[in-house]
Every structure is written in structure tokens, then in C-alpha cells.
Design an enzyme around this catalytic site. Structure first.
Site, PDB file in Angstrom:
ATOM      1  N   ASP A  39      -1.629  -4.303  11.733  1.00 45.35           N
ATOM      2  CA  ASP A  39      -3.035  -4.546  11.499  1.00 45.35           C
ATOM      3  C   ASP A  39      -3.746  -3.457  12.278  1.00 45.35           C
ATOM      4  O   ASP A  39      -3.319  -3.087  13.380  1.00 45.35           O
ATOM      5  CB  ASP A  39      -3.469  -5.938  11.956  1.00 45.35           C
ATOM      6  CG  ASP A  39      -4.746  -6.394  11.251  1.00 45.35           C
ATOM      7  OD1 ASP A  39      -5.088  -5.829  10.191  1.00 45.35           O
ATOM      8  OD2 ASP A  39      -5.414  -7.315  11.756  1.00 45.35           O
ATOM      9  N   ARG A  59      -1.488   4.722  13.385  1.00 43.95           N
ATOM     10  CA  ARG A  59      -0.311   4.058  12.818  1.00 43.95           C
ATOM     11  C   ARG A  59       0.948   4.804  13.238  1.00 43.95           C
ATOM     12  O   ARG A  59       1.945   4.199  13.624  1.00 43.95           O
ATOM     13  CB  ARG A  59      -0.415   3.965  11.291  1.00 43.95           C
ATOM     14  CG  ARG A  59       0.728   3.180  10.676  1.00 43.95           C
ATOM     15  CD  ARG A  59       0.512   2.906   9.203  1.00 43.95           C
ATOM     16  NE  ARG A  59      -0.693   2.117   9.006  1.00 43.95           N
ATOM     17  CZ  ARG A  59      -1.836   2.595   8.509  1.00 43.95           C
ATOM     18  NH1 ARG A  59      -1.935   3.844   8.132  1.00 43.95           N
ATOM     19  NH2 ARG A  59      -2.886   1.820   8.370  1.00 43.95           N
ATOM     20  N   TYR A 111     -12.233   4.988   6.592  1.00 39.99           N
ATOM     21  CA  TYR A 111     -13.328   5.526   7.405  1.00 39.99           C
ATOM     22  C   TYR A 111     -13.135   7.000   7.759  1.00 39.99           C
ATOM     23  O   TYR A 111     -13.886   7.543   8.577  1.00 39.99           O
ATOM     24  CB  TYR A 111     -13.472   4.713   8.698  1.00 39.99           C
ATOM     25  CG  TYR A 111     -13.976   3.307   8.489  1.00 39.99           C
ATOM     26  CD1 TYR A 111     -15.295   2.975   8.757  1.00 39.99           C
ATOM     27  CD2 TYR A 111     -13.138   2.299   8.026  1.00 39.99           C
ATOM     28  CE1 TYR A 111     -15.769   1.683   8.584  1.00 39.99           C
ATOM     29  CE2 TYR A 111     -13.594   1.005   7.845  1.00 39.99           C
ATOM     30  CZ  TYR A 111     -14.912   0.704   8.121  1.00 39.99           C
ATOM     31  OH  TYR A 111     -15.373  -0.578   7.941  1.00 39.99           O
ATOM     32  N   ASN A 149       0.857  -1.183   0.000  1.00 41.86           N
ATOM     33  CA  ASN A 149       0.000   0.000   0.000  1.00 41.86           C
ATOM     34  C   ASN A 149       0.899   1.241   0.000  1.00 41.86           C
ATOM     35  O   ASN A 149       1.592   1.516   0.987  1.00 41.86           O
ATOM     36  CB  ASN A 149      -0.906  -0.038   1.235  1.00 41.86           C
ATOM     37  CG  ASN A 149      -1.831   1.153   1.335  1.00 41.86           C
ATOM     38  OD1 ASN A 149      -1.430   2.301   1.157  1.00 41.86           O
ATOM     39  ND2 ASN A 149      -3.075   0.882   1.660  1.00 41.86           N
ATOM     40  N   LYS A 168       0.364   3.755   2.975  1.00 42.80           N
ATOM     41  CA  LYS A 168       0.935   3.299   4.247  1.00 42.80           C
ATOM     42  C   LYS A 168       2.461   3.382   4.221  1.00 42.80           C
ATOM     43  O   LYS A 168       3.091   3.799   5.196  1.00 42.80           O
ATOM     44  CB  LYS A 168       0.537   1.843   4.528  1.00 42.80           C
ATOM     45  CG  LYS A 168      -0.833   1.630   5.072  1.00 42.80           C
ATOM     46  CD  LYS A 168      -0.970   0.150   5.440  1.00 42.80           C
ATOM     47  CE  LYS A 168      -2.313  -0.205   5.999  1.00 42.80           C
ATOM     48  NZ  LYS A 168      -2.377  -1.621   6.393  1.00 42.80           N
TER      49      LYS A 168
END
Length: 191
Positions: free
Chosen positions: A68, A176, A149, A9, A12
Site C-alpha cells: 500500500d 516501491r 501523482y 496492475n 506494478k
């Protein structure tokens, strides 16, 4: 120090590279030649993060970290939680958000949190680091920036959703970021 972050990703990867800075060389799954899906067969963020890290470490024998993360809504008994990405059945953010909003109909308590668990593995063993950002769920989707979200999550201390806040503001408080900063402290202590 060269580390593999268990992701392809780009969003990320960029976020983590910014947090860790020049101190570490962060490579992606693609960079180490891994293709395919990582296993996520458990019902907790901790277990899934660990499973992904162990899976890769066994194959590549290099320092690995995986994460996660999930949205945990108090009135929904912590859901969507580990199922955040596929809550409405697939990776469809608008559908996932709509399901959360529908399930919260009639609930006065809209408290929620984003929680991330990072697992780091190297020759010295396994460590896990948690990051949390508390807030609440907005009554409707608002804002166009961000992903996932972000259009329904309002962080504590703000009256706008993540999707209405600039990336600079959001990155100062992301779940994160908080977990990866703990990882960075651990890595600095190792060196």
C-alpha cells in the site's frame, strides 16, 4: 521461489519483477485465480498492506506480498496518504492532483514524500518493509510520463517532476523499489 504479488496492475507487476529479477517467480492475483477487490478498510498504509496480505494468505496458503502506498504532504498533515488513489472521490489522477494543488494554495511548505509499505507473509510469519522517496509538490502539473501523482512530485535532488524524468531514472529511486529491495534482502536471507 514462487510468490504472489497482490496486484493485477501490470505496471506494478512489471516494476516488481524487474526489481526482484530472475531469483523469484512473481505471479499476479489473476495467475492464482483471484478475482474481485481486496479489502482496504484501515486508515494507515501499514494496516491496509497487512489486511490485503492476510486476506490472500488465508485463502491461498502460499507466500504472498502486498503493498500500500501513498503521497504524504507535510502541509496537509500527511494527506492524501492512505486515500491517495481516491483523494478527489474516485480513481482520477488529474482530479486528485488538482485537489492537492488547490489545498496547497498559500502554503510555502510544499514538502512531500511517497511512502510504500510491503507486507510479506509465509509459513514463518509476517514482515513489513517501508520505502520512502522525499521531495516536494510542484506549483502545477508538468510532464506526460508516469502515472498517478508523477506530474506534481519533484524528487529530492531534481528540478523536474517524476513525469518529466525517464522511467530508468525514476525506477532507481521509487518508494516501491526501496520497499521491495528490503523484501528481496529478507527473501535472500530465508533461502
Amino acid at each position: 521461489m514462487k510468490l504472489c504479488f497482490a496486484t493485477n496492475n501490470a505496471h506494478k507487476l512489471e516494476e516488481v519483477r524487474q526489481i526482484l529479477g530472475d531469483r523469484f517467480e512473481i505471479v499476479s492475483l489473476k495467475d492464482i485465480g483471484f478475482e474481485g477487490e481486496l479489502p482496504e478498510t484501515h486508515e494507515t498504509l501499514e494496516e491496509n498492506s497487512l489486511e490485503k496480505a492476510e486476506y490472500l494468505y488465508e485463502r491461498f496458503q502460499m507466500p504472498i506480498f502486498s503493498d500500500d502506498s501513498g503521497l504524504e504532504v507535510q502541509s496537509l498533515a500527511g494527506r492524501p496518504g492512505v486515500h491517495t488513489a481516491h483523494y478527489a472521490g474516485d480513481r482520477n489522477a488529474p482530479k486528485n492532483m488538482a485537489k492537492v494543488l488547490e489545498e496547497l494554495n498559500g502554503h510555502a511548505d510544499r514538502q512531500a514524500q511517497f511512502r510504500a509499505v510491503v507486507t510479506y507473509i509465509d509459513t514463518s510469519g509476517v514482515k513489513q518493509f517501508e520505502g520512502i522517496i522525499k521531495g516536494h509538490i510542484a506549483p502545477e502539473m508538468t510532464g506526460v510520463d508516469g502515472f498517478g501523482y508523477d506530474p506534481i512530485f519533484i524528487p529530492e535532488g531534481y528540478d523536474r517532476t517524476f513525469a518529466q524524468l525517464s522511467a530508468d531514472i525514476k525506477n532507481t529511486m521509487s518508494h516501491r523499489k526501496r520497499s521491495v529491495e528490503k523484501l528481496a534482502q529478507h527473501l535472500n536471507a530465508l533461502n
